[in-house]
Design a protein around this motif. Structure first.
Motif, PDB file in Angstrom:
ATOM      1  N   GLY A  43      -1.616 -89.968   8.113  1.00 39.95           N
ATOM      2  CA  GLY A  43      -0.586 -90.010   9.151  1.00 39.95           C
ATOM      3  C   GLY A  43       0.810 -89.933   8.566  1.00 39.95           C
ATOM      4  N   VAL A  44       1.023 -90.560   7.422  1.00 38.38           N
ATOM      5  CA  VAL A  44       2.326 -90.504   6.761  1.00 38.38           C
ATOM      6  C   VAL A  44       2.624 -89.076   6.330  1.00 38.38           C
ATOM      7  CG1 VAL A  44       3.672 -91.277   4.761  1.00 38.38           C
ATOM      8  CG2 VAL A  44       2.247 -92.907   6.004  1.00 38.38           C
ATOM      9  N   GLU A  45       1.606 -88.378   5.845  1.00 44.20           N
ATOM     10  CA  GLU A  45       1.795 -86.985   5.452  1.00 44.20           C
ATOM     11  C   GLU A  45       2.246 -86.147   6.649  1.00 44.20           C
ATOM     12  OE1 GLU A  45      -0.820 -83.326   3.641  1.00 44.20           O
ATOM     13  OE2 GLU A  45      -1.365 -85.370   3.055  1.00 44.20           O
ATOM     14  N   ILE A  46       1.658 -86.399   7.792  1.00 47.06           N
ATOM     15  CA  ILE A  46       2.033 -85.664   9.005  1.00 47.06           C
ATOM     16  C   ILE A  46       3.468 -86.009   9.411  1.00 47.06           C
ATOM     17  CG2 ILE A  46       1.549 -85.449  11.481  1.00 47.06           C
ATOM     18  CD1 ILE A  46      -1.465 -85.723  10.641  1.00 47.06           C
ATOM     19  N   LEU A  47       3.831 -87.282   9.379  1.00 49.46           N
ATOM     20  CA  LEU A  47       5.201 -87.682   9.718  1.00 49.46           C
ATOM     21  C   LEU A  47       6.217 -87.061   8.756  1.00 49.46           C
ATOM     22  CD1 LEU A  47       4.517 -91.409  10.623  1.00 49.46           C
ATOM     23  CD2 LEU A  47       5.404 -89.652  12.182  1.00 49.46           C
ATOM     24  N   ARG A  48       5.874 -86.991   7.477  1.00 57.95           N
ATOM     25  CA  ARG A  48       6.784 -86.370   6.501  1.00 57.95           C
ATOM     26  C   ARG A  48       6.947 -84.872   6.778  1.00 57.95           C
ATOM     27  NH1 ARG A  48       4.538 -89.918   1.584  1.00 57.95           N
ATOM     28  NH2 ARG A  48       5.947 -91.674   1.892  1.00 57.95           N
ATOM     29  N   THR A  59       6.348 -90.859  18.138  1.00 59.25           N
ATOM     30  CA  THR A  59       5.011 -91.021  17.587  1.00 59.25           C
ATOM     31  C   THR A  59       4.592 -92.488  17.568  1.00 59.25           C
ATOM     32  OG1 THR A  59       5.353 -89.086  16.177  1.00 59.25           O
ATOM     33  CG2 THR A  59       3.559 -90.581  15.565  1.00 59.25           C
ATOM     34  N   ILE A  60       3.399 -92.742  18.067  1.00 55.57           N
ATOM     35  CA  ILE A  60       2.769 -94.056  18.004  1.00 55.57           C
ATOM     36  C   ILE A  60       1.582 -93.926  17.065  1.00 55.57           C
ATOM     37  CG2 ILE A  60       1.542 -95.865  19.270  1.00 55.57           C
ATOM     38  CD1 ILE A  60       3.060 -94.884  21.797  1.00 55.57           C
ATOM     39  N   VAL A  61       1.539 -94.773  16.051  1.00 54.25           N
ATOM     40  CA  VAL A  61       0.431 -94.779  15.101  1.00 54.25           C
ATOM     41  C   VAL A  61      -0.623 -95.758  15.605  1.00 54.25           C
ATOM     42  CG1 VAL A  61      -0.261 -95.362  12.749  1.00 54.25           C
ATOM     43  CG2 VAL A  61       1.883 -94.131  13.161  1.00 54.25           C
ATOM     44  N   ILE A  62      -1.856 -95.289  15.668  1.00 59.64           N
ATOM     45  CA  ILE A  62      -2.980 -96.136  16.067  1.00 59.64           C
ATOM     46  C   ILE A  62      -3.974 -96.136  14.916  1.00 59.64           C
ATOM     47  CG2 ILE A  62      -4.859 -96.460  17.713  1.00 59.64           C
ATOM     48  CD1 ILE A  62      -3.171 -95.044  19.792  1.00 59.64           C
ATOM     49  N   GLU A  88      11.308 -95.311   7.165  1.00 58.80           N
ATOM     50  CA  GLU A  88      11.266 -93.925   6.707  1.00 58.80           C
ATOM     51  C   GLU A  88      11.400 -92.909   7.839  1.00 58.80           C
ATOM     52  OE1 GLU A  88       8.610 -90.935   3.888  1.00 58.80           O
ATOM     53  OE2 GLU A  88       8.036 -93.045   4.031  1.00 58.80           O
ATOM     54  N   PHE A  89      10.936 -93.279   9.035  1.00 60.97           N
ATOM     55  CA  PHE A  89      10.930 -92.327  10.156  1.00 60.97           C
ATOM     56  C   PHE A  89      11.575 -92.920  11.412  1.00 60.97           C
ATOM     57  CE2 PHE A  89       7.051 -91.823   7.565  1.00 60.97           C
ATOM     58  CZ  PHE A  89       7.322 -90.574   7.014  1.00 60.97           C
ATOM     59  N   PRO A  90      12.829 -93.357  11.329  1.00 64.00           N
ATOM     60  CA  PRO A  90      13.449 -94.034  12.470  1.00 64.00           C
ATOM     61  C   PRO A  90      13.573 -93.163  13.720  1.00 64.00           C
ATOM     62  CG  PRO A  90      15.107 -93.493  10.831  1.00 64.00           C
ATOM     63  CD  PRO A  90      13.758 -93.178  10.225  1.00 64.00           C
ATOM     64  N   ASP A  91      13.631 -91.845  13.555  1.00 62.61           N
ATOM     65  CA  ASP A  91      13.780 -90.957  14.708  1.00 62.61           C
ATOM     66  C   ASP A  91      12.453 -90.564  15.346  1.00 62.61           C
ATOM     67  OD1 ASP A  91      16.523 -90.972  14.264  1.00 62.61           O
ATOM     68  OD2 ASP A  91      16.459 -89.186  12.999  1.00 62.61           O
ATOM     69  N   LEU A  92      11.339 -90.892  14.688  1.00 58.32           N
ATOM     70  CA  LEU A  92      10.021 -90.490  15.187  1.00 58.32           C
ATOM     71  C   LEU A  92       9.150 -91.672  15.575  1.00 58.32           C
ATOM     72  CD1 LEU A  92       9.097 -87.883  12.401  1.00 58.32           C
ATOM     73  CD2 LEU A  92      10.040 -87.390  14.662  1.00 58.32           C
TER      74      LEU A  92
END
Length: 125
Positions: A43-48, A59-62, A88-92
Motif C-alpha cells: 500500500g505504501v508503494e501505491i501511495l508513493r 485514501t483509507i488504508v484497511i 508522508e502522505f498528508p494530501d492523500l
C-alpha cells in the motif's frame, strides 16, 4: 488486486475514494501465477506512486494486521504506521482501519469516515 494492477488502474482512471489494503501481492494471482512476492507495505508503494504521479485521491488504508515486520527485523505497529502515513502522505491519507471480521468497530469507523466526507452510508434516512 495486486500492486501492479492497482498502479495500472490508477493510471487509467481516478476514483473518488480509494480503499487500500496495506498488504498486497506483487502480481495478480492467476492460473499459473502465485501473485509474486507478498509485499507487507504494498500500500505504501501505491501511495508513493500516486504522490510521484501527481494523483490526488483520498485514501483509507484497511488492513487485517495489527503490526508489520520490516526487512530490518523491526515491527511497525498500527499506530506507528498511521503516524508514518499521515506524515508522508498528508494530501492523500485519511486513516487506517483495522479489519477484523469478528468485530464491527472497523465498519463503524469506516461509516463515520464516509459520512465525514459527505458520502451517504447507503442507508435510508
Amino acid at each position: 488486486m495486486s500492486v501492479n494492477s492497482a498502479l495500472d488502474a490508477l493510471d487509467d482512471s481516478l476514483p473518488d475514494l480509494l480503499l487500500l489494503d496495506m498488504s498486497l501481492p506483487t502480481f495478480d494471482v492467476g492460473e499459473n501465477e502465485a501473485g509474486g512476492r507478498p509485499q507487507g507495505f504494498g500500500g505504501v508503494e501505491i501511495l508513493r506512486h500516486m504522490t510521484h504521479a501527481g494523483i490526488r485521491c483520498p485514501t483509507i488504508v484497511i488492513t487485517g494486521y495489527e503490526a508489520f515486520p520490516t526487512a530490518a527485523g523491526k515491527t511497525v505497529e498500527l499506530s506507528e504506521l498511521r503516524d508514518n502515513l499521515s506524515n508522508e502522505f498528508p494530501d492523500l491519507f485519511l486513516g487506517v482501519l483495522h479489519f477484523n471480521s469478528t468485530y464491527d468497530e472497523w465498519k463503524i469507523a469506516l461509516e463515520k469516515t464516509l459520512v465525514g466526507l459527505g458520502l451517504n452510508s447507503g442507508e435510508s434516512q
